[in-house]
Scaffold this motif. Structure first.
Motif, PDB file in Angstrom:
ATOM      1  N   ASP A   5      59.061  81.443 102.711  1.00  0.00           N
ATOM      2  CA  ASP A   5      60.236  82.178 102.256  1.00  0.00           C
ATOM      3  C   ASP A   5      61.435  81.225 102.257  1.00  0.00           C
ATOM      4  O   ASP A   5      61.839  80.715 103.298  1.00  0.00           O
ATOM      5  CB  ASP A   5      60.486  83.358 103.201  1.00  0.00           C
ATOM      6  N   ILE A   6      61.982  80.935 101.066  1.00  0.00           N
ATOM      7  CA  ILE A   6      63.132  80.023 100.962  1.00  0.00           C
ATOM      8  C   ILE A   6      64.377  80.760 100.479  1.00  0.00           C
ATOM      9  O   ILE A   6      65.322  80.137  99.980  1.00  0.00           O
ATOM     10  CB  ILE A   6      62.810  78.844 100.019  1.00  0.00           C
ATOM     11  N   THR A   7      64.386  82.064 100.650  1.00  0.00           N
ATOM     12  CA  THR A   7      65.515  82.873 100.181  1.00  0.00           C
ATOM     13  C   THR A   7      66.833  82.380 100.764  1.00  0.00           C
ATOM     14  O   THR A   7      67.860  82.329 100.063  1.00  0.00           O
ATOM     15  CB  THR A   7      65.306  84.349 100.572  1.00  0.00           C
ATOM     16  N   TRP A  39      62.881  84.750  97.486  1.00  0.00           N
ATOM     17  CA  TRP A  39      62.426  83.525  96.840  1.00  0.00           C
ATOM     18  C   TRP A  39      61.317  82.910  97.701  1.00  0.00           C
ATOM     19  O   TRP A  39      61.472  82.758  98.913  1.00  0.00           O
ATOM     20  CB  TRP A  39      63.569  82.522  96.702  1.00  0.00           C
ATOM     21  N   LEU A  40      60.214  82.579  97.047  1.00  0.00           N
ATOM     22  CA  LEU A  40      59.080  81.985  97.746  1.00  0.00           C
ATOM     23  C   LEU A  40      58.737  80.638  97.121  1.00  0.00           C
ATOM     24  O   LEU A  40      58.753  80.489  95.897  1.00  0.00           O
ATOM     25  CB  LEU A  40      57.852  82.899  97.665  1.00  0.00           C
ATOM     26  N   GLU A  41      58.453  79.662  97.967  1.00  0.00           N
ATOM     27  CA  GLU A  41      57.934  78.378  97.482  1.00  0.00           C
ATOM     28  C   GLU A  41      56.430  78.377  97.734  1.00  0.00           C
ATOM     29  O   GLU A  41      55.985  78.508  98.872  1.00  0.00           O
ATOM     30  CB  GLU A  41      58.592  77.208  98.206  1.00  0.00           C
ATOM     31  N   GLY A  97      54.817  92.549  84.552  1.00  0.00           N
ATOM     32  CA  GLY A  97      54.912  91.392  83.667  1.00  0.00           C
ATOM     33  C   GLY A  97      54.493  90.089  84.309  1.00  0.00           C
ATOM     34  O   GLY A  97      54.760  89.008  83.772  1.00  0.00           O
ATOM     35  N   ILE A  98      53.798  90.154  85.443  1.00  0.00           N
ATOM     36  CA  ILE A  98      53.534  88.944  86.216  1.00  0.00           C
ATOM     37  C   ILE A  98      52.647  87.938  85.486  1.00  0.00           C
ATOM     38  O   ILE A  98      52.847  86.730  85.589  1.00  0.00           O
ATOM     39  CB  ILE A  98      52.933  89.310  87.594  1.00  0.00           C
ATOM     40  N   LEU A  99      51.655  88.415  84.724  1.00  0.00           N
ATOM     41  CA  LEU A  99      50.754  87.475  84.051  1.00  0.00           C
ATOM     42  C   LEU A  99      51.464  86.702  82.942  1.00  0.00           C
ATOM     43  O   LEU A  99      51.092  85.566  82.634  1.00  0.00           O
ATOM     44  CB  LEU A  99      49.544  88.218  83.476  1.00  0.00           C
ATOM     45  N   GLN A 100      52.490  87.302  82.351  1.00  0.00           N
ATOM     46  CA  GLN A 100      53.226  86.632  81.288  1.00  0.00           C
ATOM     47  C   GLN A 100      54.361  85.764  81.833  1.00  0.00           C
ATOM     48  O   GLN A 100      54.949  84.963  81.097  1.00  0.00           O
ATOM     49  CB  GLN A 100      53.814  87.666  80.312  1.00  0.00           C
ATOM     50  N   SER A 101      54.651  85.895  83.113  1.00  0.00           N
ATOM     51  CA  SER A 101      55.734  85.128  83.717  1.00  0.00           C
ATOM     52  C   SER A 101      55.321  83.677  83.908  1.00  0.00           C
ATOM     53  O   SER A 101      54.141  83.316  83.803  1.00  0.00           O
ATOM     54  CB  SER A 101      56.109  85.728  85.074  1.00  0.00           C
ATOM     55  N   PHE A 152      55.324  75.753  93.126  1.00  0.00           N
ATOM     56  CA  PHE A 152      56.139  76.625  92.296  1.00  0.00           C
ATOM     57  C   PHE A 152      57.086  77.426  93.172  1.00  0.00           C
ATOM     58  O   PHE A 152      56.740  77.819  94.288  1.00  0.00           O
ATOM     59  CB  PHE A 152      55.209  77.575  91.521  1.00  0.00           C
ATOM     60  N   GLN A 153      58.294  77.634  92.680  1.00  0.00           N
ATOM     61  CA  GLN A 153      59.233  78.533  93.342  1.00  0.00           C
ATOM     62  C   GLN A 153      59.305  79.814  92.526  1.00  0.00           C
ATOM     63  O   GLN A 153      59.483  79.774  91.309  1.00  0.00           O
ATOM     64  CB  GLN A 153      60.613  77.886  93.460  1.00  0.00           C
ATOM     65  N   TYR A 154      59.147  80.929  93.229  1.00  0.00           N
ATOM     66  CA  TYR A 154      58.994  82.203  92.525  1.00  0.00           C
ATOM     67  C   TYR A 154      59.867  83.267  93.173  1.00  0.00           C
ATOM     68  O   TYR A 154      59.918  83.401  94.397  1.00  0.00           O
ATOM     69  CB  TYR A 154      57.521  82.633  92.566  1.00  0.00           C
ATOM     70  N   TYR A 155      60.563  84.011  92.325  1.00  0.00           N
ATOM     71  CA  TYR A 155      61.388  85.115  92.809  1.00  0.00           C
ATOM     72  C   TYR A 155      60.572  86.398  92.748  1.00  0.00           C
ATOM     73  O   TYR A 155      60.159  86.842  91.671  1.00  0.00           O
ATOM     74  CB  TYR A 155      62.644  85.268  91.955  1.00  0.00           C
ATOM     75  N   LEU A 156      60.306  86.973  93.906  1.00  0.00           N
ATOM     76  CA  LEU A 156      59.545  88.213  93.986  1.00  0.00           C
ATOM     77  C   LEU A 156      60.531  89.372  93.932  1.00  0.00           C
ATOM     78  O   LEU A 156      61.152  89.742  94.930  1.00  0.00           O
ATOM     79  CB  LEU A 156      58.728  88.254  95.282  1.00  0.00           C
ATOM     80  N   GLY A 157      60.665  89.921  92.722  1.00  0.00           N
ATOM     81  CA  GLY A 157      61.686  90.926  92.491  1.00  0.00           C
ATOM     82  C   GLY A 157      61.536  92.167  93.331  1.00  0.00           C
ATOM     83  O   GLY A 157      62.529  92.765  93.764  1.00  0.00           O
TER      84      GLY A 157
END
Length: 259
Positions: free
Chosen positions: A254-256, A235-237, A203-207, A225-230
């Protein structure tokens, strides 16, 4: 009759010399000078076109009959005297390139040495200095980029868009990633570079992240952008920048630990 033949021969020689002078390459011919033991001790110039003579700040006719080692004494120690002797001894043509440096010359040449008979050879050379310098500059730039990628504490990657037959982006793949990027992703390098974005997250393109990437690709405006890589629970900035119409550059941390 003899005068006619002589005249024709002279015309032929003049014509051939004109052809050699018009050649884009430097051309010269050498004849071996031997001592009483038949050992080669020098070479004399039989012919040199103007491109060769200009390297020595001379006219071509001034080089005829001159000693090679007097005009270019460096040839005794830089390997060319020995190479010329070997070519005559073996009767084999040699092609190579060299960075040729003397008191008057500092250039890169692609050269061919061809034996004519026991004592004579012809050298054809092309000045490739500009091309060689450009290649060396590109190599230096590549090494610089490689060092930046290798030693950067930030993850850096380049993503290539995958489009359908209508040109719509339907997926993306990572084509370059430094060690930090791979470590932050939590994936193996093989998985990171060989699995598409949709393969990692259908679902990455729709996220929100996917839409931000597409917006940056469309407008050319960088995004943060801050993104959670499931898939790796991290968490990545990210800073997303457009390289061209089909590539995005990602710089991320990596800002986890602070989320």
């Amino acid at each position: 009759m003899e005068d006619k033949v002589t005249s024709e021969e002279r015309e032929t020689v003049t014509f051939m010399k004109s052809v050699l002078e018009a050649a884009f390459s430097g051309i010269y011919a050498l004849r071996a000078v031997r001592d009483e033991n038949d050992a080669i001790i020098d070479f004399t110039y039989v012919f040199a076109n103007e491109l060769i003579a200009q390297q020595l700040h001379m006219r071509s006719e001034e080089m005829t009959g001159r000693s090679m080692l007097q005009l270019i004494p460096e040839n005794k120690l830089n390997g060319f005297f020995e190479l010329f002797c070997t070519v005559l001894q073996k009767g084999q043509t040699v092609r190579d390139e060299t960075h040729f440096r003397t008191s008057q010359i500092n250039a890169w040449f692609d050269f061919i040495i061809k034996p004519i008979d026991r004592d004579s050879l012809v050298v054809t050379l092309q000045d490739i200095t500009d091309a060689k310098n450009s290649m060396l500059q590109l190599e230096q730039q590549k090494n610089l980029v490689d060092n930046i990628l290798k030693n950067s504490s930030n993850g850096i990657s380049v993503t290539r868009m995958i489009r359908d037959h209508e040109g719509k982006v339907i997926d993306a793949s990572t084509i370059l990633a430094n060690d930090a990027a791979v470590n932050f992703s939590g994936l193996s390098r093989h998985t990171y570079l060989n699995t598409t974005a949709v393969g990692l997250d259908p679902g990455i393109l729709q996220s929100e992240y996917g839409q931000t990437c597409l917006q940056t690709l469309s407008t050319g405006q960088p995004s943060m952008f801050q993104y959670y890589l499931g898939v790796t629970a991290r968490w990545l900035e990210l800073t997303i920048s457009k390289m061209d119409d089909d590539h995005l550059i990602h710089v991320f941390t990596d800002i986890t630990s602070i989320k």
